[in-house]
Motif scaffolding. Sequence first.
Motif, PDB file in Angstrom:
ATOM      1  N   ALA A  73       9.583   4.562   9.174  1.00  0.00           N
ATOM      2  CA  ALA A  73      10.403   3.459   8.686  1.00  0.00           C
ATOM      3  C   ALA A  73      11.301   2.915   9.782  1.00  0.00           C
ATOM      4  N   ASP A  74      11.762   3.801  10.656  1.00  0.00           N
ATOM      5  CA  ASP A  74      12.598   3.400  11.783  1.00  0.00           C
ATOM      6  C   ASP A  74      11.778   2.635  12.829  1.00  0.00           C
ATOM      7  N   GLN A  75      10.565   3.088  13.083  1.00  0.00           N
ATOM      8  CA  GLN A  75       9.743   2.496  14.142  1.00  0.00           C
ATOM      9  C   GLN A  75       9.163   1.141  13.763  1.00  0.00           C
ATOM     10  N   ILE A  76       8.761   0.964  12.505  1.00  0.00           N
ATOM     11  CA  ILE A  76       8.122  -0.297  12.086  1.00  0.00           C
ATOM     12  C   ILE A  76       8.790  -0.836  10.812  1.00  0.00           C
ATOM     13  N   PRO A  77      10.038  -1.227  10.917  1.00  0.00           N
ATOM     14  CA  PRO A  77      10.775  -1.676   9.727  1.00  0.00           C
ATOM     15  C   PRO A  77      10.185  -2.927   9.086  1.00  0.00           C
ATOM     16  N   GLU A  78       9.490  -3.745   9.876  1.00  0.00           N
ATOM     17  CA  GLU A  78       8.909  -4.964   9.321  1.00  0.00           C
ATOM     18  C   GLU A  78       7.727  -4.662   8.408  1.00  0.00           C
ATOM     19  N   CYS A  79       7.132  -3.503   8.559  1.00  0.00           N
ATOM     20  CA  CYS A  79       5.975  -3.112   7.749  1.00  0.00           C
ATOM     21  C   CYS A  79       6.370  -2.198   6.595  1.00  0.00           C
ATOM     22  N   VAL A  80       7.273  -1.261   6.847  1.00  0.00           N
ATOM     23  CA  VAL A  80       7.630  -0.251   5.848  1.00  0.00           C
ATOM     24  C   VAL A  80       8.705  -0.802   4.905  1.00  0.00           C
ATOM     25  N   LYS A  81       8.347  -0.890   3.632  1.00  0.00           N
ATOM     26  CA  LYS A  81       9.254  -1.444   2.633  1.00  0.00           C
ATOM     27  C   LYS A  81      10.127  -0.385   1.974  1.00  0.00           C
ATOM     28  N   GLY A  82       9.732   0.871   2.096  1.00  0.00           N
ATOM     29  CA  GLY A  82      10.508   1.946   1.502  1.00  0.00           C
ATOM     30  C   GLY A  82       9.876   3.278   1.805  1.00  0.00           C
ATOM     31  N   VAL A  83      10.635   4.351   1.543  1.00  0.00           N
ATOM     32  CA  VAL A  83      10.178   5.713   1.818  1.00  0.00           C
ATOM     33  C   VAL A  83      10.459   6.585   0.598  1.00  0.00           C
ATOM     34  N   ALA A 123       0.847  -1.190   0.000  1.00  0.00           N
ATOM     35  CA  ALA A 123       0.000   0.000   0.000  1.00  0.00           C
ATOM     36  C   ALA A 123       0.883   1.240   0.000  1.00  0.00           C
ATOM     37  N   LEU A 124       0.397   2.301  -0.611  1.00  0.00           N
ATOM     38  CA  LEU A 124       1.072   3.590  -0.557  1.00  0.00           C
ATOM     39  C   LEU A 124       0.403   4.424   0.530  1.00  0.00           C
ATOM     40  N   ILE A 139      -2.696  -2.992   7.522  1.00  0.00           N
ATOM     41  CA  ILE A 139      -1.746  -2.782   6.423  1.00  0.00           C
ATOM     42  C   ILE A 139      -0.389  -3.286   6.896  1.00  0.00           C
ATOM     43  N   THR A 140       0.074  -4.361   6.293  1.00  0.00           N
ATOM     44  CA  THR A 140       1.295  -5.015   6.763  1.00  0.00           C
ATOM     45  C   THR A 140       2.497  -4.768   5.860  1.00  0.00           C
ATOM     46  N   SER A 141       2.268  -4.140   4.695  1.00  0.00           N
ATOM     47  CA  SER A 141       3.371  -3.857   3.778  1.00  0.00           C
ATOM     48  C   SER A 141       3.088  -2.522   3.105  1.00  0.00           C
ATOM     49  N   ALA A 142       3.955  -1.530   3.363  1.00  0.00           N
ATOM     50  CA  ALA A 142       3.646  -0.183   2.896  1.00  0.00           C
ATOM     51  C   ALA A 142       4.890   0.563   2.429  1.00  0.00           C
ATOM     52  N   TRP A 143       4.677   1.450   1.481  1.00  0.00           N
ATOM     53  CA  TRP A 143       5.648   2.482   1.130  1.00  0.00           C
ATOM     54  C   TRP A 143       5.119   3.785   1.697  1.00  0.00           C
ATOM     55  N   LEU A 144       5.940   4.486   2.453  1.00  0.00           N
ATOM     56  CA  LEU A 144       5.539   5.760   3.045  1.00  0.00           C
ATOM     57  C   LEU A 144       5.975   6.900   2.133  1.00  0.00           C
ATOM     58  N   ILE A 145       5.050   7.793   1.836  1.00  0.00           N
ATOM     59  CA  ILE A 145       5.316   8.922   0.943  1.00  0.00           C
ATOM     60  C   ILE A 145       4.968  10.188   1.701  1.00  0.00           C
ATOM     61  N   GLY A 146       5.979  10.982   2.059  1.00  0.00           N
ATOM     62  CA  GLY A 146       5.753  12.134   2.903  1.00  0.00           C
ATOM     63  C   GLY A 146       6.198  13.432   2.259  1.00  0.00           C
ATOM     64  N   HIS A 147       5.383  14.463   2.428  1.00  0.00           N
ATOM     65  CA  HIS A 147       5.708  15.787   1.900  1.00  0.00           C
ATOM     66  C   HIS A 147       6.218  16.692   3.005  1.00  0.00           C
ATOM     67  N   SER A 148       7.385  17.291   2.816  1.00  0.00           N
ATOM     68  CA  SER A 148       7.944  18.266   3.755  1.00  0.00           C
ATOM     69  C   SER A 148       8.032  17.665   5.162  1.00  0.00           C
ATOM     70  N   LEU A 149       7.327  18.216   6.149  1.00  0.00           N
ATOM     71  CA  LEU A 149       7.319  17.622   7.489  1.00  0.00           C
ATOM     72  C   LEU A 149       6.870  16.170   7.437  1.00  0.00           C
ATOM     73  N   GLY A 150       5.943  15.866   6.535  1.00  0.00           N
ATOM     74  CA  GLY A 150       5.493  14.483   6.376  1.00  0.00           C
ATOM     75  C   GLY A 150       6.614  13.550   5.955  1.00  0.00           C
ATOM     76  N   GLY A 151       7.610  14.084   5.255  1.00  0.00           N
ATOM     77  CA  GLY A 151       8.762  13.266   4.894  1.00  0.00           C
ATOM     78  C   GLY A 151       9.569  12.864   6.106  1.00  0.00           C
ATOM     79  N   THR A 152       9.732  13.786   7.052  1.00  0.00           N
ATOM     80  CA  THR A 152      10.427  13.459   8.297  1.00  0.00           C
ATOM     81  C   THR A 152       9.654  12.419   9.085  1.00  0.00           C
ATOM     82  N   ILE A 153       8.340  12.566   9.144  1.00  0.00           N
ATOM     83  CA  ILE A 153       7.501  11.580   9.835  1.00  0.00           C
ATOM     84  C   ILE A 153       7.631  10.217   9.167  1.00  0.00           C
ATOM     85  N   ALA A 154       7.694  10.201   7.838  1.00  0.00           N
ATOM     86  CA  ALA A 154       7.852   8.940   7.114  1.00  0.00           C
ATOM     87  C   ALA A 154       9.176   8.258   7.458  1.00  0.00           C
TER      88      ALA A 154
END
Length: 303
Positions: A132-142, A24-25, A113-128
């Motif tokens: 990725a650091d907090q849930i590495p097993e779920c986040v496949k990329g940023v 999921a994105l 959602i067990t497999s995700a790519w996080l897409i963050g804008h500006s501050l949202g990029g930092t959150i993304a």
Amino acid sequence: MATIEILGVLHAYELTAPTSCPHALVFIHGWLNSRGYWQPVISRLSDDLQCLSYDLRGFGESQSQVKTDFSRAQTSLSLMPTSNSALGSPIDSLYTPVAYAQDLAILLKQLNITSAWLIGHSLGGTIALWGADQIPECVKGVICINAGGGIYLKEAFEQFRSAGQKFLQVRPRWLSQVPLIDLLFTRASVVRPLDRHWARQRLIDFVVADPEAALGTLLDSTTEEEINRLPELVSQLKQPVYFLAGAEDKVMEPKYVRHLASFHRLFQYCGDNVLEIPNCGHLAMLEQPDEVADRIRSIVISH
């Protein structure tokens, strides 16, 4: 619009239908924005990829305050997966990027959602990145869009924080009713004027953002400690991390995007994780939705 409760706070979100792609994105908006800014990109991707967008706590249509009297910190500890990162730290503020990353982790868990790519804008990029650091097993990329940094320039950040606080003081509710006031938002931080519809949305989001959340995210994300943690954070991430930079972005200049990206292994080895978008300012998803959607699709499919 659907809502879901995260640590006692109602969050607004939208989730498109599942597709054959297993990932999921997840789209994370920036400061004083809301989930709607992602719709031009999502409309170009949702046939092939499931897309989740949501309003950060205190912004858009998401609430700010916990309705019940339980402790957020205690509850988050019981719901959050354990991060293996040495950077992991307890939440000492509700408005740090780490705190918002914990909201995100719980949201993904509750939506299964067990497999995700996080897409963050500006501050949202930092959150993304923190997600990725907090849930590495779920986040496949940023994929960070108009996001970068990692260099603390004392005078510049003090001026930015001061200007931001003054900016937030001038936003009475009646401001949105002033004729033609939205025209000011057609040109702010972009190369070419935005459609009037988006200017109106920017004005609404500016006015309705919760005062405590708006100020808290501004101050807590721009401290010297927070800025200096970003390069170490990026260097420790094992997932692929890409950065889309607006060539004419004056808020997050490409040189600062490239600086933060350089700490990730992909940049060190082959240098292809920074993608610059020509004729684009700080709102790439509105200014260049075709380009942003094509880049996202290409990156996700390649992995």
